[in-house]
Design an enzyme around this catalytic site. Structure first.
Site, mmCIF file in Angstrom:
data_model
loop_
_atom_site.group_PDB
_atom_site.id
_atom_site.type_symbol
_atom_site.label_atom_id
_atom_site.label_comp_id
_atom_site.label_asym_id
_atom_site.label_seq_id
_atom_site.Cartn_x
_atom_site.Cartn_y
_atom_site.Cartn_z
ATOM 1 N N ASP A 351 24.453 -27.881 0.605
ATOM 2 C CA ASP A 351 24.263 -29.042 -0.269
ATOM 3 C C ASP A 351 25.190 -28.971 -1.472
ATOM 4 O O ASP A 351 26.202 -28.241 -1.479
ATOM 5 C CB ASP A 351 22.773 -29.134 -0.664
ATOM 6 C CG ASP A 351 22.302 -30.571 -0.838
ATOM 7 O OD1 ASP A 351 22.601 -31.166 -1.884
ATOM 8 O OD2 ASP A 351 21.650 -31.109 0.077
ATOM 9 N N TRP A 466 25.778 -37.704 3.007
ATOM 10 C CA TRP A 466 26.491 -38.601 2.086
ATOM 11 C C TRP A 466 25.501 -39.072 1.021
ATOM 12 O O TRP A 466 24.630 -39.887 1.291
ATOM 13 C CB TRP A 466 27.056 -39.780 2.878
ATOM 14 C CG TRP A 466 27.903 -40.752 2.126
ATOM 15 C CD1 TRP A 466 27.540 -41.495 1.036
ATOM 16 C CD2 TRP A 466 29.255 -41.114 2.414
ATOM 17 N NE1 TRP A 466 28.586 -42.295 0.632
ATOM 18 C CE2 TRP A 466 29.655 -42.081 1.464
ATOM 19 C CE3 TRP A 466 30.176 -40.735 3.392
ATOM 20 C CZ2 TRP A 466 30.912 -42.670 1.457
ATOM 21 C CZ3 TRP A 466 31.432 -41.316 3.392
ATOM 22 C CH2 TRP A 466 31.786 -42.267 2.432
ATOM 23 N N ASP A 467 25.682 -38.563 -0.185
ATOM 24 C CA ASP A 467 24.739 -38.856 -1.263
ATOM 25 C C ASP A 467 25.274 -39.962 -2.167
ATOM 26 O O ASP A 467 26.483 -40.278 -2.136
ATOM 27 C CB ASP A 467 24.521 -37.569 -2.083
ATOM 28 C CG ASP A 467 23.118 -37.454 -2.669
ATOM 29 O OD1 ASP A 467 22.423 -38.487 -2.714
ATOM 30 O OD2 ASP A 467 22.740 -36.351 -3.066
ATOM 31 N N ASN A 469 23.858 -41.001 -6.113
ATOM 32 C CA ASN A 469 22.710 -40.749 -6.992
ATOM 33 C C ASN A 469 22.594 -41.639 -8.221
ATOM 34 O O ASN A 469 22.035 -41.215 -9.226
ATOM 35 C CB ASN A 469 22.741 -39.279 -7.428
ATOM 36 C CG ASN A 469 22.251 -38.372 -6.312
ATOM 37 O OD1 ASN A 469 21.135 -38.512 -5.841
ATOM 38 N ND2 ASN A 469 23.105 -37.478 -5.870
ATOM 39 N N CYS A 515 22.037 -40.424 2.411
ATOM 40 C CA CYS A 515 21.073 -39.766 1.530
ATOM 41 C C CYS A 515 20.680 -40.693 0.371
ATOM 42 O O CYS A 515 19.559 -41.150 0.295
ATOM 43 C CB CYS A 515 21.642 -38.452 1.019
ATOM 44 S SG CYS A 515 20.575 -37.683 -0.198
ATOM 45 N N ASP A 537 13.417 -37.735 -1.731
ATOM 46 C CA ASP A 537 13.546 -36.425 -2.369
ATOM 47 C C ASP A 537 12.183 -35.784 -2.571
ATOM 48 O O ASP A 537 12.090 -34.632 -2.966
ATOM 49 C CB ASP A 537 14.256 -36.566 -3.726
ATOM 50 C CG ASP A 537 15.684 -36.048 -3.641
ATOM 51 O OD1 ASP A 537 16.114 -35.646 -2.551
ATOM 52 O OD2 ASP A 537 16.367 -36.046 -4.680
HETATM 53 C C1 DGJ Z 1 19.948 -35.907 -4.325
HETATM 54 C C2 DGJ Z 1 19.545 -35.634 -2.911
HETATM 55 O O1 DGJ Z 1 18.534 -36.497 -2.512
HETATM 56 C C3 DGJ Z 1 19.129 -34.170 -2.778
HETATM 57 O O2 DGJ Z 1 18.667 -33.919 -1.483
HETATM 58 C C4 DGJ Z 1 20.296 -33.301 -3.120
HETATM 59 O O3 DGJ Z 1 21.314 -33.490 -2.161
HETATM 60 C C5 DGJ Z 1 20.802 -33.638 -4.508
HETATM 61 N N1 DGJ Z 1 21.046 -35.033 -4.672
HETATM 62 C C6 DGJ Z 1 22.055 -32.867 -4.824
HETATM 63 O O4 DGJ Z 1 22.580 -33.194 -6.025
#
Ligand code: DGJ
Length: 730
Positions: A351, A466-467, A469, A515, A537
């Site tokens: 990760d 592939w995140d 955030n 993700c 998460d």
């Molecule tokens: C958010 C993701 O949902 C997590 O599983 C993890 O990959 C973190 N980001 C990493 O920064």
């Protein structure tokens, strides 16, 4: 097969044949559902029926029998006599705000033995502007996709203010809407409510990570709340990863108008003469066998048409995120891989935290955008870890978040023009990061390059997480011209899809997880490029029962990543029994997300048993049909479901206790079995010889199992039971 095809051709002919007076019935069918519209040249196209499959004769009778009943246009633009929410709002080249669409033509063609395409062309009564409604019917799955194209043939620019992908009117006594709500760590919670006069809207204006709070998927049940196995339900979703809006207007005729499409919020689109715009697809389906059948239709359709590699099985993964966060080195990873192999995992996912040059990624504040391996942590590079995993029999996967950049990164310093920003205003950070402007083709090239370089630098990578955030605030693009800023929302998502398409054409076999913080990109627009979603998460098993219940109302189980995490749980602090955590993960795409070096020997043994059991039941869980038995929302203190293989040879049942039961006991009647078949029951993932099911080891008929059911000893909170039922020759 040939006969069926010939019959379909005949039906298509009938579907578009003329009735008297130039009036024409347009009928779109799947195996168990029909849409009926009536059309006459130069007149509005009228919506007549959406429901259980109708014969040609009965579809024709709609006109004579219901001709005088109130009906609505199938795709009403703002103009004429319309006073409900319009499907389309335009400003014409001459400044007119009104549009009146009339029928021009319709043609259908058979795409293959399962899919039919119908295109209906409408045109404005006065101005040279056309609208095409395109329907693709998936016969066996009872699913229909719809998109809309508007073409500007006027002398000057036309402004599209709002354009729906689908618009339907229902006529019933009452309407109940099931939709999703939530937030980060609590995604896809279900809510059902009676619709009352007015407009109920579900939407996202977040641009990226759009499905944390609401989701475009919905179910409308008529004449009563949605039931699992009977009653009429209508389901829909927008196949789109950007802003969406679904609205439900109960009008003064007690009719319901469902409008589903792009969110018109700050999103005007200017079309120059000769230009056109096509909406994303809406995906809809009808069932008269309740929401259970609707789910199975969506799952079957998605596995075949809307999910990458829906015909494969997913591997059991170990992801190091909750185990180590950013704090690891090569030695740690090798030790974790050793344990993952011992447990029986098939894939190791590295990760966040493996990259960054001048600004190493050791927490959330730095390094995003600088996708070079951090040699201080991983001196042997990714290939060394990938090679080690392979030597231990595991595939290797890696995390990226390529749409984002930290202010503390070389990328942000070199390409400040690539960052989403509104003029000179401060660029807000969320999780210490900014967003790259995917409207810009240079950014698209960069992101494709990140993926491409990564895969060529370490050929052992076969999976990418592939995140993404954060969402969009203070929207703005330095790439788009000043008078085209409102295109951002659509162009960002189209830019993302362009990158995905390039990746998929170069790397068709790679597995990719959507993700987006967990639960942030759960939609049928991005799904075809992905093998699975990171469901949430929140890995706390009791919360996951609810989140997974909502998620796989529409999205296939095989795409729903569900990981066993440590106790106490990182998000909630709860310590739930390991068997319960395993059983909840086994009801989705099972994985593990903890530091296995911290586990006691008995815990490793428990995980080994669970992974071995999962491999036995995986074909049924991942490719079978889902039947929900007891909803956790019913407050009985239990939740249960079973999966049945397509041939009805095997069935897997999950039962969970979520509360203390003093005298009441759980009996479950199974669903979807062959009543004439006999099934041997074997409990899976048993612990210390203890059985949870009274019928363990017995062979019972499908009829008995569906009528009388079997009893369970699941009285304490967080007890659970997994059964495998296999058909026996008699
Ligand atoms: C958010 C993701 O949902 C997590 O599983 C993890 O990959 C973190 N980001 C990493 O920064």
């Amino acid at each position: 097969m040939k006969r069926a095809f010939a019959l379909l051709l005949l039906l298509l002919f009938v579907a578009t044949s003329s009735k008297g007076g130039g009036l024409q019935i347009v009928k779109i069918d799947t195996d168990h559902q029909s849409f009926v519209f009536s059309a006459a040249s130069g007149k509005p196209l009228m919506f007549r029926y959406w429901g259980a499959r109708l014969s040609e004769e009965d579809a024709g009778a709609i006109l004579s029998a219901c001709g005088r009943e109130k009906s609505w246009e199938l795709y009403p633009a703002y103009g004429g006599a319309l006073y409900t929410n319009p499907a389309l709002t335009l400003v014409h080249a001459d400044g007119q705000l009104t549009t009146e669409l009339v029928f021009s033509s319709c043609h259908s063609r058979q795409l293959d033995e399962n899919r039919t395409e119908t295109i209906i062309v409408l045109q404005d009564k006065v101005l040279p502007l056309t609208v095409e409604l395109r329907f693709t019917a998936f016969r066996q799955q009872d699913i229909v996709m719809q998109s809309v194209t508007v073409r500007n043939r006027e002398q000057g620019p036309v402004i599209v203010r709002q354009i729906a992908s689908a618009f339907f009117s229902l006529k019933a006594m009452s309407y109940y809407l099931t939709h999703f709500h939530g937030s980060s760590n609590a995604e896809m919670w279900l809510k059902e409510e009676l619709l009352t006069p007015g407009i109920k809207t579900i939407d996202s204006k977040k641009g990226v990570r759009t499905t944390h709070n609401e989701n475009s998927c919905f179910i409308v049940s008529v004449n009563g709340p949605a039931k699992e196995d009977d009653g009429e339900v209508y389901g829909g979703a927008l196949a789109w990863s950007g802003n969406f809006e679904s609205s439900f207007q109960l009008d003064d005729f007690n009719m319901l108008q469902i409008r589903c499409g792009l969110n018109p919020f700050c999103s005007e689109i200017r079309l120059l003469p000769g230009e056109s715009f096509t909406t994303p697809e809406a995906v809809v389906g009808y069932s008269d066998r309740g929401k259970g059948q609707l789910t199975r239709n969506f799952h079957r359709w998605a596995r075949r048409y809307a999910l990458a590699h829906g015909d494969r099985y997913r591997s059991v993964a170990l992801n190091n995120w909750e185990g180590t966060h950013w704090n690891f080195n090569e030695k740690d990873l090798r030790e974790i891989i050793d344990k993952a192999a011992e447990i029986g995992c098939e894939l190791f996912i590295l990760d966040d935290g493996w990259f960054g040059g001048k600004y190493p990624r050791n927490d959330a504040t730095a390094g995003l955008g600088d996708w070079q391996v951090n040699a201080a942590k991983l001196p042997g590079g990714l290939q060394s870890i990938a090679g080690y995993a392979a030597a231990k029999g595991l595939r290797f996967g890696i995390w990226i978040e390529p749409e984002m950049v930290n202010p503390h990164s070389e990328l942000a310093q070199e390409h400040s023009e690539w960052i989403v920003r509104s003029g000179e205003r401060e660029i807000p950070t969320l999780r210490h990061q900014w967003i790259l402007d995917l409207c810009n083709p240079d950014v698209q090239d960069f992101i494709f390059g990140v993926f491409d370089d990564l895969l060529s630098s370490a050929p052992g990578i076969s999976y990418v997480k592939w995140d993404a955030n954060r969402h969009v605030n203070n929207v703005g693009s330095t790439y788009l011209p000043a008078d085209e800023q409102s295109r951002f929302w659509v162009d960002y998502t189209r830019g993302l899809y362009n990158v995905y398409e390039r990746i998929r054409s170069k790397y068709p076999d790679i597995e990719i997880q959507a993700c987006a913080s967990g639960g942030g990109r759960v939609d049928f627009g991005s799904l075809p490029f992905h093998d699975e979603i990171w469901t949430s998460d929140n890995t706390n098993a009791i919360d996951r029962i609810f989140i997974q219940w909502g998620t796989n109302l529409f999205f296939p189980t095989m795409a729903m990543a569900a990981h066993v995490s440590a106790a106490p749980n990182r998000q909630t602090g709860m310590s739930l029994p390991l068997k319960f955590r395993c059983d909840v993960a086994m009801s989705g795409r099972m994985g593990i997300e903890l530091d296995p070096r911290k586990l006691a020997r008995e815990e490793i043994a428990c995980l080994q048993d669970a992974v071995a059991a999962y491999k036995t039941i995986r074909p049924v869980v991942q490719h079978g049909d889902l039947y929900r038995l007891v909803s956790p929302y019913d407050e009985s203190g239990w939740a249960a479901l079973n999966y049945v293989s397509e041939t009805k040879e095997r069935c897997v049942l999950f039962a969970f206790s979520t509360a203390l039961h003093t005298r009441t006991r759980l009996t479950l009647r199974l669903k979807g079995l062959d009543p004439a078949g006999y099934y041997k029951i074997t409990e899976q993932n048993r612990q210390k010889g203890k059985t949870g099911c009274h019928a363990e080891g017995q062979t019972l008929s499908g009829d008995y199992l569906m009528k009388c059911g079997v009893g369970f000893d699941l009285a304490k909170p967080f007890e659970s039971c997994v059964l495998l039922l296999e058909r026996q020759d008699r």
